[in-house]
Design a protein around this motif. Structure first.
Motif, PDB file in Angstrom:
ATOM      1  N   ARG A  63       0.734  -1.133  -0.061  1.00  0.00           N
ATOM      2  CA  ARG A  63       0.149  -0.128  -0.067  1.00  0.00           C
ATOM      3  C   ARG A  63       0.932   1.399   0.048  1.00  0.00           C
ATOM      4  N   HIS A  64       0.515   2.595  -0.670  1.00  0.00           N
ATOM      5  CA  HIS A  64       0.994   3.627  -0.512  1.00  0.00           C
ATOM      6  C   HIS A  64       0.566   4.402   0.517  1.00  0.00           C
ATOM      7  N   GLU A  65      -0.262   4.090   1.318  1.00  0.00           N
ATOM      8  CA  GLU A  65      -0.943   4.956   2.360  1.00  0.00           C
ATOM      9  C   GLU A  65       0.486   4.845   3.448  1.00  0.00           C
ATOM     10  N   LYS A  66       0.551   5.673   4.507  1.00  0.00           N
ATOM     11  CA  LYS A  66       1.586   5.636   5.423  1.00  0.00           C
ATOM     12  C   LYS A  66       0.822   5.860   6.942  1.00  0.00           C
ATOM     13  N   GLY A  67       1.514   5.452   7.744  1.00  0.00           N
ATOM     14  CA  GLY A  67       1.125   5.456   9.164  1.00  0.00           C
ATOM     15  C   GLY A  67       0.938   3.991   9.683  1.00  0.00           C
ATOM     16  N   VAL A  68       1.791   3.717  10.888  1.00  0.00           N
ATOM     17  CA  VAL A  68       1.753   2.522  11.485  1.00  0.00           C
ATOM     18  C   VAL A  68       0.509   1.926  11.799  1.00  0.00           C
ATOM     19  N   GLY A  69      -0.616   2.915  12.468  1.00  0.00           N
ATOM     20  CA  GLY A  69      -1.819   2.640  12.774  1.00  0.00           C
ATOM     21  C   GLY A  69      -2.710   2.239  11.576  1.00  0.00           C
ATOM     22  N   ARG A  70      -2.472   2.885  10.550  1.00  0.00           N
ATOM     23  CA  ARG A  70      -3.169   2.315   9.354  1.00  0.00           C
ATOM     24  C   ARG A  70      -2.891   0.971   8.879  1.00  0.00           C
ATOM     25  N   SER A  71      -1.604   0.739   9.081  1.00  0.00           N
ATOM     26  CA  SER A  71      -0.814  -0.501   8.766  1.00  0.00           C
ATOM     27  C   SER A  71      -1.628  -2.021   9.724  1.00  0.00           C
ATOM     28  N   LEU A 165      -3.323   8.978  14.922  1.00  0.00           N
ATOM     29  CA  LEU A 165      -2.749   9.988  15.283  1.00  0.00           C
ATOM     30  C   LEU A 165      -0.989   9.818  15.633  1.00  0.00           C
ATOM     31  N   PHE A 166      -0.768   8.709  16.121  1.00  0.00           N
ATOM     32  CA  PHE A 166       0.528   8.461  16.720  1.00  0.00           C
ATOM     33  C   PHE A 166       1.304   7.490  15.959  1.00  0.00           C
ATOM     34  N   TYR A 172       1.701  12.767  15.109  1.00  0.00           N
ATOM     35  CA  TYR A 172       2.671  12.705  16.223  1.00  0.00           C
ATOM     36  C   TYR A 172       3.456  11.679  16.619  1.00  0.00           C
ATOM     37  N   MET A 173       4.515  11.685  17.244  1.00  0.00           N
ATOM     38  CA  MET A 173       5.615  10.650  17.383  1.00  0.00           C
ATOM     39  C   MET A 173       5.228   9.416  17.821  1.00  0.00           C
ATOM     40  N   ASN A 174       5.792   8.757  18.872  1.00  0.00           N
ATOM     41  CA  ASN A 174       5.430   7.536  19.094  1.00  0.00           C
ATOM     42  C   ASN A 174       4.294   7.601  20.293  1.00  0.00           C
ATOM     43  N   GLY A 175       3.699   6.480  20.394  1.00  0.00           N
ATOM     44  CA  GLY A 175       2.660   6.396  21.940  1.00  0.00           C
ATOM     45  C   GLY A 175       1.718   5.684  21.382  1.00  0.00           C
ATOM     46  N   GLU A 176       1.496   5.048  20.227  1.00  0.00           N
ATOM     47  CA  GLU A 176       0.584   4.407  19.660  1.00  0.00           C
ATOM     48  C   GLU A 176       0.015   3.095  20.376  1.00  0.00           C
ATOM     49  N   ASP A 177       1.047   2.426  20.800  1.00  0.00           N
ATOM     50  CA  ASP A 177       1.065   1.185  21.505  1.00  0.00           C
ATOM     51  C   ASP A 177       0.617   1.343  22.778  1.00  0.00           C
ATOM     52  N   PHE A 226      -4.459  12.209  25.853  1.00  0.00           N
ATOM     53  CA  PHE A 226      -5.441  11.100  25.510  1.00  0.00           C
ATOM     54  C   PHE A 226      -5.173   9.979  26.256  1.00  0.00           C
ATOM     55  N   LEU A 227      -3.870   9.839  27.106  1.00  0.00           N
ATOM     56  CA  LEU A 227      -3.815   8.926  27.787  1.00  0.00           C
ATOM     57  C   LEU A 227      -4.593   9.112  29.435  1.00  0.00           C
TER      58      LEU A 227
END
Length: 272
Positions: A63-71, A165-166, A172-177, A226-227
């Protein structure tokens, strides 16, 4: 106990995805999402393919979309096994890890999510489990995605998804996990840690950390909103004070805190 119950969901960026199952020593079925960042869309078309690697069904999605959350969300949407495992393209798994994961879930039927030990590269260590215990609001924030395995039906029914978002490729940088596990606890899922080790991280350069810059502290403030909601101001100061000799050495504690506060306030304006 069949390893066909387990499916690993790998997030990759600009990799030769067909080589990943061998490089990572994958011993289960897999969904690999390979994001083609900065590559020509005409020569690197979005496509999906399926093949067999050592008797395991591998599905690759480019996929050409970016973002680890999307992945991670795309991989989850295309998963269909009883137990799912999140993975990154720089993790190498120990031989026999799949059976270890399934054995832990069978031994602990009350666990919806299990957090396994994966040895991080030197300097990036955030956790190492010494026992089996319940994960609570006090200690959920240390775990990377590659530690997380879950009962798929429980996760899907909870409605929990990765934030867009993360993380790498996001605003925004890390924190998605941490936010993902926060939402799992909020949804009532039972989260446990285990001292079982399943692999290690390869040495590589961070894709997001560029030093303790103003963006680092601003983005941390957004994440803390958010946390922690109304507790973000106090917990943000505690975080900075605890790490003041390293994180705040250049900018100073109070300037770092002012930037973090601006991030918290900005977070209040965001609708995910």
């Amino acid at each position: 106990m069949s390893d066909k119950r387990l499916q690993i969901l790998v997030s990759a960026v600009n990799k030769d995805a067909q080589k990943l199952p061998e490089a990572m020593n994958i011993e289960s079925d897999a969904v690999i999402v390979n994001q083609l960042i900065g590559q020509d869309e005409k020569s690197c078309a979005e496509e999906s393919e399926e093949y067999i690697f050592r008797d395991h069904a591998i599905k690759i999605m480019r996929r050409h979309e970016k973002g680890v959350g999307r992945s991670r969300n795309l991989a989850l949407d295309n998963s269909d096994h009883e137990i799912i495992q999140f993975g990154d393209d720089d993790i190498v798994y120990d031989s026999g890890y799949a059976q270890k994961i399934l054995a832990e879930f069978d031994a602990h039927p009350k666990a919806d999510i299990l957090l396994f030990n994966v040895k991080a590269q030197p300097g990036r260590e955030t956790y190492w489990n010494e026992d089996f215990a319940k994960v609570t609001w006090k200690n959920y924030g240390r775990y990377p995605a590659y530690a997380i395995c879950a009962r798929r039906d429980k996760l899907i029914s909870s409605g929990v998804r990765y934030s867009l978002l993360f993380g790498g490729g996001a605003p925004y940088m890390n924190g998605e996990d941490s936010l993902f596990l926060h939402d799992c606890l909020k949804a009532g899922l039972s989260v446990y840690r285990t001292d079982v080790a399943i692999g290690h991280e390869l040495v590589s350069e961070s894709t997001w950390f560029k030093g303790y810059t103003e963006k680092f502290f601003f983005d941390r403030g957004v994440l803390y909103h958010f946390l922690y909601g109304g507790m973000a101001f106090a917990l943000g100061f505690r975080f900075l004070y605890k790490n003041r000799l390293t994180m705040c050495a250049e900018m100073g504690l109070f300037k770092c805190y002012r930037v973090l506060l601006s991030g918290i306030r900005h977070g209040r304006t965001i609708k995910e």
